[in-house]
Write a protein that holds these residues in place. Structure first.
Motif, PDB file in Angstrom:
ATOM      1  N   THR A  49       7.424   7.647  -2.950  1.00 36.28           N
ATOM      2  CA  THR A  49       6.067   7.134  -3.024  1.00 36.28           C
ATOM      3  C   THR A  49       5.457   7.180  -1.635  1.00 36.28           C
ATOM      4  O   THR A  49       6.002   6.597  -0.702  1.00 36.28           O
ATOM      5  N   CYS A  50       4.351   7.876  -1.490  1.00 33.02           N
ATOM      6  CA  CYS A  50       3.684   8.016  -0.202  1.00 33.02           C
ATOM      7  C   CYS A  50       2.293   7.399  -0.274  1.00 33.02           C
ATOM      8  O   CYS A  50       1.553   7.649  -1.222  1.00 33.02           O
ATOM      9  N   HIS A  51       1.951   6.612   0.729  1.00 30.28           N
ATOM     10  CA  HIS A  51       0.635   6.006   0.816  1.00 30.28           C
ATOM     11  C   HIS A  51      -0.233   6.896   1.695  1.00 30.28           C
ATOM     12  O   HIS A  51       0.091   7.138   2.847  1.00 30.28           O
ATOM     13  N   ILE A 110      -1.830   5.851  -3.622  1.00 29.34           N
ATOM     14  CA  ILE A 110      -0.387   5.990  -3.688  1.00 29.34           C
ATOM     15  C   ILE A 110      -0.071   7.270  -4.455  1.00 29.34           C
ATOM     16  O   ILE A 110      -0.515   7.461  -5.570  1.00 29.34           O
ATOM     17  N   LYS A 122       3.043  10.157  -5.566  1.00 25.03           N
ATOM     18  CA  LYS A 122       4.477  10.463  -5.679  1.00 25.03           C
ATOM     19  C   LYS A 122       4.655  11.938  -5.383  1.00 25.03           C
ATOM     20  O   LYS A 122       3.942  12.775  -5.908  1.00 25.03           O
ATOM     21  N   ARG A 123       5.640  12.256  -4.515  1.00 20.84           N
ATOM     22  CA  ARG A 123       5.922  13.656  -4.216  1.00 20.84           C
ATOM     23  C   ARG A 123       7.408  13.858  -3.949  1.00 20.84           C
ATOM     24  O   ARG A 123       8.133  12.910  -3.667  1.00 20.84           O
TER      25      ARG A 123
END
Length: 101
Positions: free
Chosen positions: A42-44, A56, A58-59
């Motif tokens: 999860t990347c902000h 937010i 997802k990658r």
């Protein structure tokens, strides 16, 4: 490293064990791969341009190449890779059934 971009692999260990996916990126110098729908993080993100939205996301993150095996459609499992010469070309084959990968 015997795994290349667009190969189908199966994860051998970790939280995503047993998941099949396509290799999106191969990083042979680091001995890592980015596999589709595997090792999600999860990347902000912040908006960088006017009108762009943050949030937010997802990658996929890299996974070590030793934790995956090439998937053979004929055997329907992860297999080791062998090589054979076809004229002057080197071809990857399945060590179990001999099918071309």
């Amino acid at each position: 490293m015997n795994i290349k971009k667009n190969d189908t692999v199966i994860v051998l260990s970790g939280k995503d064990k047993g998941v099949k996916g396509k290799v999106l990126t191969a990083m042979p110098s680091e001995n890592k791969l980015i596999v589709e729908k595997v090792n999600m993080a999860t990347c902000h993100t912040k908006p960088r341009k006017q009108g762009e939205t943050g949030g937010i996301v997802k990658r996929e993150t890299p996974i070590r190449a030793c934790k995956v095996a090439l998937y053979c459609e004929k055997c329907e499992k992860g297999v080791r890779v062998g090589y054979k010469m076809d004229g002057d070309k080197k071809i990857r084959i399945c060590r179990k059934c001999g099918a071309e990968i």
